[in-house]
Design an enzyme around this catalytic site. Structure first.
Site, PDB file in Angstrom:
ATOM      1  N   ASP A   1       0.859  -1.180   0.000  1.00  0.00           N
ATOM      2  CA  ASP A   1       0.000   0.000   0.000  1.00  0.00           C
ATOM      3  C   ASP A   1       0.896   1.231   0.000  1.00  0.00           C
ATOM      4  OD1 ASP A   1      -2.327   1.823   0.547  1.00  0.00           O
ATOM      5  OD2 ASP A   1      -3.307  -0.105   0.853  1.00  0.00           O
TER       6      ASP A   1
ATOM      7  N   HIS B   1      -2.959   3.203  -4.500  1.00  0.00           N
ATOM      8  CA  HIS B   1      -2.354   2.687  -3.270  1.00  0.00           C
ATOM      9  C   HIS B   1      -0.944   2.168  -3.522  1.00  0.00           C
ATOM     10  CE1 HIS B   1      -5.780   3.087  -0.552  1.00  0.00           C
ATOM     11  NE2 HIS B   1      -6.564   2.649  -1.528  1.00  0.00           N
TER      12      HIS B   1
ATOM     13  N   GLU C   1      -9.864   2.852  -5.193  1.00  0.00           N
ATOM     14  CA  GLU C   1      -9.502   4.230  -4.816  1.00  0.00           C
ATOM     15  C   GLU C   1      -8.336   4.769  -5.639  1.00  0.00           C
ATOM     16  OE1 GLU C   1     -11.085   4.204  -0.192  1.00  0.00           O
ATOM     17  OE2 GLU C   1      -8.969   3.738  -0.559  1.00  0.00           O
TER      18      GLU C   1
ATOM     19  N   TYR D   1     -16.546  -4.548   8.302  1.00  0.00           N
ATOM     20  CA  TYR D   1     -15.215  -3.959   8.448  1.00  0.00           C
ATOM     21  C   TYR D   1     -14.904  -3.925   9.944  1.00  0.00           C
ATOM     22  CZ  TYR D   1     -13.801  -2.452   3.781  1.00  0.00           C
ATOM     23  OH  TYR D   1     -13.357  -2.430   2.475  1.00  0.00           O
TER      24      TYR D   1
END
Length: 506
Positions: free
Chosen positions: A137, A208, A275, A366
């Site tokens: 990441d 990421h 993302e 989550y």
């Protein structure tokens, strides 16, 4: 142990045949007619018979037998001086889902190898069979790649770390990092395989990826920013620094994945895909030229082109690409499987298009999100997900239930990101006991969420399973709230303001 067996997860059929006594000889055999991972466990005065549909089924039968033996069976060494009395039962069971997973983020905070292997044991004890290991990441690169040594020489280390999420901004000024050698990871994979757990690696792209760009600046959009000035990211959040859509980048990650495939035999390989902020591509002459030469409509299709490339590359090698549900944007690669995290929408769309789906919506499972309201919870973040909320999670949404497309929901997964989970103690606190509730959901054929008997689950937890977790040394959140040493007063968090959606609206 006397009384009810308190099996977790709840079996499809449990018959108490009467009586109890010392544990006799354990005999195992395979009967493929039972089906994959299924088992039949018979405990009587004549001993124990475990018949599995395969070797995995025998293993899961052994886990149920372990539960029957009482909490001390979960210790690393036997402490009983007298034979344990076990109830005579017949248990017949089979899992609802083939993929029963837990995603562990070791990129944001590195977790030592032995702690990862400890979690393999914890997953196996709860009949979970997939460890999704998030290895790269912006904040760290954790897998050794021999042909690209700077990925770990540079990318595995950051000079400091943001503490919490909110205001005021606070920093832990200690350098943080670490990585797994290829042999470390082979050891983890072999250890997991012995316990019938598959390790699915994740190498994030094209977003990421700042840790990789810090190590090799040519991977980034150097025609837009000075990529040589980028370091490994020390803060959290969505990041604009993404990979450049060049042939050189594709060849680089092919080299990375060649070594990853040599380490991980998993049929599935996760490439992230989430993302990916497109601002640098919009400003990049290189990216815009690539869009024109490929005849693409926009930057979303450019990302889809990258995902499709690796989908085909992996398929040629007998593997399957898995990605977060953003890989739907711009068109889904032909063989891709979707891990659906943004509510159920992406998973529903993928299943209706004939793609396999693993459901792991952040609004439901989550486990980095806070598990109770109130000021005592450490680093309050996200939505409140109580133990009961997780127990009432339903992986197949109503709009798919009863349709042929429901068969594309191949499983479910709980995810635990580690931005504010800095060590094993915090990991235990966030995962347990909610991971136990998730394990029962993933394995068992339960009633509809509103009809589930949470009171019975809670009774079984208190009657036996908290004691098993104690024997395993798990630092779980107590039912009455965190111990003082589990709190983190003064570390800011960030709660979601919008109401949490539930399965009913999916």
């Amino acid at each position: 142990m006397t009384g009810e067996p308190n099996l977790i997860p709840a079996p499809r059929r449990l018959v108490r045949t009467g009586g109890e006594g010392p544990l006799g000889e354990v005999r195992t055999s395979v009967d493929p007619a039972l089906g994959p991972e299924a088992y039949r466990l018979t405990v009587s005065s004549n001993g124990v018979d475990i018949v599995g549909g395969d070797e995995a089924g025998i293993h899961w039968g052994r886990q149920s037998l372990r539960q029957l033996k009482g909490p001390d069976a979960f210790r690393r060494a036997a402490i009983e001086s007298e034979p344990v009395s076990v109830p005579y039962v017949v248990v017949e069971d089979a899992p609802r889902f083939a993929w029963r997973g837990f995603m562990l983020d070791v990129a944001r905070h590195f977790l030592p190898k032995d702690d990862v292997m400890r979690y393999v044991d914890l997953l196996s004890a709860h009949k979970l069979n997939v460890l999704h290991l998030h290895l790269t990441d912006d904040q760290g690169w954790r897998v050794e790649i021999e042909r690209y040594p700077r990925l770990t020489e540079v990318g595995a280390w950051r000079p400091r770390t943001r503490m919490g999420w909110g205001e005021p901004v606070m920093w832990d000024e200690r350098p943080h990092g670490g990585f797994y050698s290829q042999d470390d990871l082979r050891e983890i994979v072999a250890y997991a395989a012995e316990r019938h757990v598959t390790v699915v690696p994740e190498v994030d792209l094209p977003g990421h990826s700042q840790a990789a760009i810090a190590a090799y600046p040519e991977l980034g959009n150097s025609d837009v920013i000075d990529t040589s000035a980028l370091g490994v990211k020390t803060d959290w959040g969505i990041n604009p620094n993404v990979l450049a859509p060049t042939e050189a980048m594709l060849r680089f990650y092919e080299g990375v994945l060649e070594e990853v495939l040599d380490i991980f035999p998993s049929r599935f390989v996760h490439i992230g895909g989430d993302e990916c902020v497109k601002d640098q591509w919009r400003a990049s002459p290189t990216a815009q030229e690539r869009i024109r030469e490929l005849g693409l409509k926009d930057e979303n299709e450019l990302q889809s082109w990258i995902i499709r490339h690796f989908d085909g590359w992996l398929a040629e090698r007998g593997r399957r690409l898995v990605g977060w549900d953003e890989i739907l944007e711009g068109g889904l690669a032909e063989g891709a499987t979707v891990t659906c995290w943004r509510w159920y929408r992406g998973g529903i769309a993928a299943a209706k298009a004939g793609h396999d789906v693993v459901m792991c919506p952040q609004q439901e499972v989550y486990l980095d999100h806070v598990q109770a309201p109130g000021p005592d919870e450490p680093v309050p973040f996200g939505w409140v997900h109580t133990l009961e909320d997780v127990y009432r999670f339903e992986p197949v949404p109503p709009s798919l239930a009863g349709t042929p497309e429901a068969s594309h929901v191949i499983g479910t997964q709980a995810n635990l990101w580690t931005e504010v989970v800095e060590d094993r103690g915090r990991l235990d606190y966030q995962a347990f006991p909610r991971l136990v509730a998730f394990a029962e959901v993933a394995w068992s054929h339960l009633p509809e969420p509103d009809e589930r008997d949470f009171e019975d689950f809670d009774r079984r937890m208190n009657a036996a399973h908290y004691s098993r977790l104690d024997a395993l040394g798990v630092g779980y959140r107590p039912p009455t709230g965190p111990h003082p040493w589990q709190q983190r007063p003064g570390v800011p968090g960030r709660m979601h303001n919008k109401p949490r959606k539930t399965w009913r609206t999916a």
